[in-house]
Design an enzyme around this catalytic site. Structure first.
Site, PDB file in Angstrom:
ATOM      1  N   PRO A  11       0.795  -1.223   0.000  1.00 13.21           N
ATOM      2  CA  PRO A  11       0.000   0.000   0.000  1.00 13.21           C
ATOM      3  C   PRO A  11       0.830   1.278   0.000  1.00 13.21           C
ATOM      4  O   PRO A  11       1.869   1.351   0.656  1.00 13.21           O
ATOM      5  CB  PRO A  11      -0.829  -0.111   1.290  1.00 13.21           C
ATOM      6  CG  PRO A  11      -0.156  -1.146   2.107  1.00 13.21           C
ATOM      7  CD  PRO A  11       0.517  -2.074   1.162  1.00 13.21           C
ATOM      8  N   ASN A  12       0.331   2.229  -0.751  1.00 12.73           N
ATOM      9  CA  ASN A  12       0.866   3.593  -0.857  1.00 12.73           C
ATOM     10  C   ASN A  12       2.142   3.688  -1.703  1.00 12.73           C
ATOM     11  O   ASN A  12       2.595   4.788  -2.002  1.00 12.73           O
ATOM     12  CB  ASN A  12       1.107   4.215   0.534  1.00 12.73           C
ATOM     13  CG  ASN A  12      -0.175   4.290   1.338  1.00 12.73           C
ATOM     14  OD1 ASN A  12      -1.157   4.855   0.866  1.00 12.73           O
ATOM     15  ND2 ASN A  12      -0.196   3.684   2.510  1.00 12.73           N
ATOM     16  N   ARG A  19       4.928  10.874  -2.569  1.00  4.93           N
ATOM     17  CA  ARG A  19       4.608  10.712  -1.158  1.00  4.93           C
ATOM     18  C   ARG A  19       5.877  10.886  -0.315  1.00  4.93           C
ATOM     19  O   ARG A  19       6.863  10.186  -0.515  1.00  4.93           O
ATOM     20  CB  ARG A  19       4.068   9.291  -0.985  1.00  4.93           C
ATOM     21  CG  ARG A  19       4.045   8.767   0.391  1.00  4.93           C
ATOM     22  CD  ARG A  19       4.062   7.235   0.344  1.00  4.93           C
ATOM     23  NE  ARG A  19       3.805   6.698   1.662  1.00  4.93           N
ATOM     24  CZ  ARG A  19       4.173   5.499   2.055  1.00  4.93           C
ATOM     25  NH1 ARG A  19       4.808   4.676   1.240  1.00  4.93           N
ATOM     26  NH2 ARG A  19       3.908   5.095   3.264  1.00  4.93           N
ATOM     27  N   TYR A  24      11.124   8.856   1.173  1.00  3.56           N
ATOM     28  CA  TYR A  24      11.137   7.780   0.171  1.00  3.56           C
ATOM     29  C   TYR A  24      11.814   8.160  -1.143  1.00  3.56           C
ATOM     30  O   TYR A  24      11.956   7.310  -2.022  1.00  3.56           O
ATOM     31  CB  TYR A  24       9.695   7.314  -0.089  1.00  3.56           C
ATOM     32  CG  TYR A  24       9.031   6.757   1.150  1.00  3.56           C
ATOM     33  CD1 TYR A  24       9.491   5.577   1.724  1.00  3.56           C
ATOM     34  CD2 TYR A  24       7.975   7.414   1.765  1.00  3.56           C
ATOM     35  CE1 TYR A  24       8.906   5.071   2.871  1.00  3.56           C
ATOM     36  CE2 TYR A  24       7.369   6.912   2.917  1.00  3.56           C
ATOM     37  CZ  TYR A  24       7.842   5.741   3.458  1.00  3.56           C
ATOM     38  OH  TYR A  24       7.269   5.217   4.601  1.00  3.56           O
ATOM     39  N   ASN A  75       8.127  -5.492  -0.734  1.00  3.35           N
ATOM     40  CA  ASN A  75       8.023  -4.347   0.171  1.00  3.35           C
ATOM     41  C   ASN A  75       6.545  -4.264   0.560  1.00  3.35           C
ATOM     42  O   ASN A  75       5.735  -3.726  -0.198  1.00  3.35           O
ATOM     43  CB  ASN A  75       8.478  -3.051  -0.508  1.00  3.35           C
ATOM     44  CG  ASN A  75       8.399  -1.876   0.460  1.00  3.35           C
ATOM     45  OD1 ASN A  75       7.818  -1.989   1.547  1.00  3.35           O
ATOM     46  ND2 ASN A  75       8.971  -0.762   0.061  1.00  3.35           N
ATOM     47  N   ALA A  78       3.051  -0.714   4.939  1.00  7.49           N
ATOM     48  CA  ALA A  78       2.603  -0.775   6.339  1.00  7.49           C
ATOM     49  C   ALA A  78       2.119  -2.172   6.742  1.00  7.49           C
ATOM     50  O   ALA A  78       2.102  -2.497   7.937  1.00  7.49           O
ATOM     51  CB  ALA A  78       1.503   0.252   6.563  1.00  7.49           C
ATOM     52  N   HIS A  81       4.062  -4.476   9.222  1.00  4.08           N
ATOM     53  CA  HIS A  81       3.982  -4.383  10.679  1.00  4.08           C
ATOM     54  C   HIS A  81       2.673  -4.939  11.247  1.00  4.08           C
ATOM     55  O   HIS A  81       2.486  -4.944  12.458  1.00  4.08           O
ATOM     56  CB  HIS A  81       4.148  -2.910  11.095  1.00  4.08           C
ATOM     57  CG  HIS A  81       5.193  -2.185  10.308  1.00  4.08           C
ATOM     58  ND1 HIS A  81       6.518  -2.549  10.342  1.00  4.08           N
ATOM     59  CD2 HIS A  81       5.114  -1.154   9.419  1.00  4.08           C
ATOM     60  CE1 HIS A  81       7.208  -1.758   9.524  1.00  4.08           C
ATOM     61  NE2 HIS A  81       6.377  -0.907   8.948  1.00  4.08           N
ATOM     62  N   GLU A  99      12.841  -9.251   1.884  1.00  6.68           N
ATOM     63  CA  GLU A  99      12.011  -8.127   2.325  1.00  6.68           C
ATOM     64  C   GLU A  99      12.805  -6.847   2.075  1.00  6.68           C
ATOM     65  O   GLU A  99      13.986  -6.771   2.437  1.00  6.68           O
ATOM     66  CB  GLU A  99      11.731  -8.325   3.818  1.00  6.68           C
ATOM     67  CG  GLU A  99      10.949  -7.210   4.473  1.00  6.68           C
ATOM     68  CD  GLU A  99      10.783  -7.475   5.982  1.00  6.68           C
ATOM     69  OE1 GLU A  99      11.106  -8.595   6.453  1.00  6.68           O
ATOM     70  OE2 GLU A  99      10.356  -6.541   6.671  1.00  6.68           O
ATOM     71  N   HIS A 101      12.765  -2.559   2.281  1.00  6.64           N
ATOM     72  CA  HIS A 101      12.187  -1.278   2.692  1.00  6.64           C
ATOM     73  C   HIS A 101      13.059  -0.148   2.188  1.00  6.64           C
ATOM     74  O   HIS A 101      14.292  -0.199   2.341  1.00  6.64           O
ATOM     75  CB  HIS A 101      12.070  -1.187   4.214  1.00  6.64           C
ATOM     76  CG  HIS A 101      11.201  -2.262   4.774  1.00  6.64           C
ATOM     77  ND1 HIS A 101       9.831  -2.219   4.649  1.00  6.64           N
ATOM     78  CD2 HIS A 101      11.495  -3.422   5.394  1.00  6.64           C
ATOM     79  CE1 HIS A 101       9.326  -3.309   5.186  1.00  6.64           C
ATOM     80  NE2 HIS A 101      10.317  -4.063   5.635  1.00  6.64           N
ATOM     81  N   ARG A 108      12.959   4.833  12.628  1.00  6.83           N
ATOM     82  CA  ARG A 108      11.674   5.536  12.616  1.00  6.83           C
ATOM     83  C   ARG A 108      10.825   5.140  13.844  1.00  6.83           C
ATOM     84  O   ARG A 108      11.360   4.634  14.822  1.00  6.83           O
ATOM     85  CB  ARG A 108      10.977   5.250  11.281  1.00  6.83           C
ATOM     86  CG  ARG A 108      11.816   5.728  10.085  1.00  6.83           C
ATOM     87  CD  ARG A 108      11.135   5.468   8.765  1.00  6.83           C
ATOM     88  NE  ARG A 108       9.892   6.236   8.646  1.00  6.83           N
ATOM     89  CZ  ARG A 108       8.982   6.016   7.684  1.00  6.83           C
ATOM     90  NH1 ARG A 108       9.200   5.072   6.777  1.00  6.83           N
ATOM     91  NH2 ARG A 108       7.889   6.739   7.642  1.00  6.83           N
TER      92      ARG A 108
HETATM   93  C1  DQA Z   1       8.208   1.087   3.962  1.00  7.18           C
HETATM   94  C2  DQA Z   1       8.254   1.319   5.480  1.00  7.18           C
HETATM   95  C3  DQA Z   1       6.892   1.089   6.099  1.00  7.18           C
HETATM   96  O1  DQA Z   1       6.960   1.291   7.513  1.00  7.18           O
HETATM   97  C4  DQA Z   1       5.890   2.057   5.519  1.00  7.18           C
HETATM   98  O2  DQA Z   1       4.605   1.827   6.055  1.00  7.18           O
HETATM   99  C5  DQA Z   1       5.868   2.035   4.027  1.00  7.18           C
HETATM  100  C6  DQA Z   1       7.122   1.924   3.307  1.00  7.18           C
HETATM  101  C7  DQA Z   1       9.531   1.438   3.272  1.00  7.18           C
HETATM  102  O3  DQA Z   1       9.702   1.058   2.123  1.00  7.18           O
HETATM  103  O4  DQA Z   1      10.391   2.100   3.868  1.00  7.18           O
HETATM  104  O5  DQA Z   1       4.821   2.187   3.417  1.00  7.18           O
HETATM  105  O6  DQA Z   1       7.942  -0.290   3.727  1.00  7.18           O
END
Ligand code: DQA
Length: 145
Positions: A11-12, A19, A24, A75, A78, A81, A99, A101, A108
């Site tokens: 997501p996102n 964003r 990022y 990736n 959110a 978590h 994985e 990120h 963070r």
């Molecule tokens: C993320 C880190 C996550 O905590 C966050 O919710 C994201 C992006 C990252 O790529 O740093 O959406 O996975």
């Protein structure tokens, strides 16, 4: 046959480049896909890309990869978590899992310090920006050789 790697973004991440660029970066997800394709050609890997803002879509993609892919770079955004369901899907996948990120989640908020997916991942990359996807592919080439 070249090993196929499924890259999954949660997501996102469709908003990458727009964003919170201070966290990022400025690259878009299309930029990431293009750079990964170029590297995959060098490494002798086949790639598939998938992004979804929905947990079920990500789980369906992991299930489909069971039949077609030697590895998954994920990736989960959110869902990293929160999602036992994504962990369970990855536990039903026999190939390699990395994985990835973009940000250094350990620097963070404390709720980002725990990852369900890390219980399954063969490796974890965090804090290398969008370059992390390329580092993950380099490792995948070794793991799936
Ligand atoms: C993320 C880190 C996550 O905590 C966050 O919710 C994201 C992006 C990252 O790529 O740093 O959406 O996975």
């Amino acid at each position: 046959m070249a090993p196929r790697i499924q890259i999954i973004n949660g997501p996102n991440l469709n908003l990458l480049g727009k964003r919170q660029p201070e966290i990022y970066g400025a690259e878009t997800l299309d930029d990431v896909a293009r750079d990964c394709e170029a590297l995959a050609a060098e490494l002798g890997l086949e790639l598939s890309f998938y992004q979804s803002n929905h947990e079920g879509g990500i789980i369906d993609c992991i299930h489909a990869a069971r039949e077609t892919c030697a590895g998954i770079v994920i990736n989960p955004g959110a869902y990293t978590h929160t999602s036992v369901a994504i962990l369970d899907a990855l536990n039903a996948f026999d190939g390699k899992v990395i994985e990835c990120h973009i940000s250094n989640v350990h620097k963070r908020e404390s709720f980002r310090h725990h990852s369900y997916v890390s219980l399954r991942a063969d490796g974890v990359i965090a804090g290398f920006g969008t370059q992390g996807y390329q580092l993950a592919l380099r490792r995948m080439a070794v793991l799936t050789a």
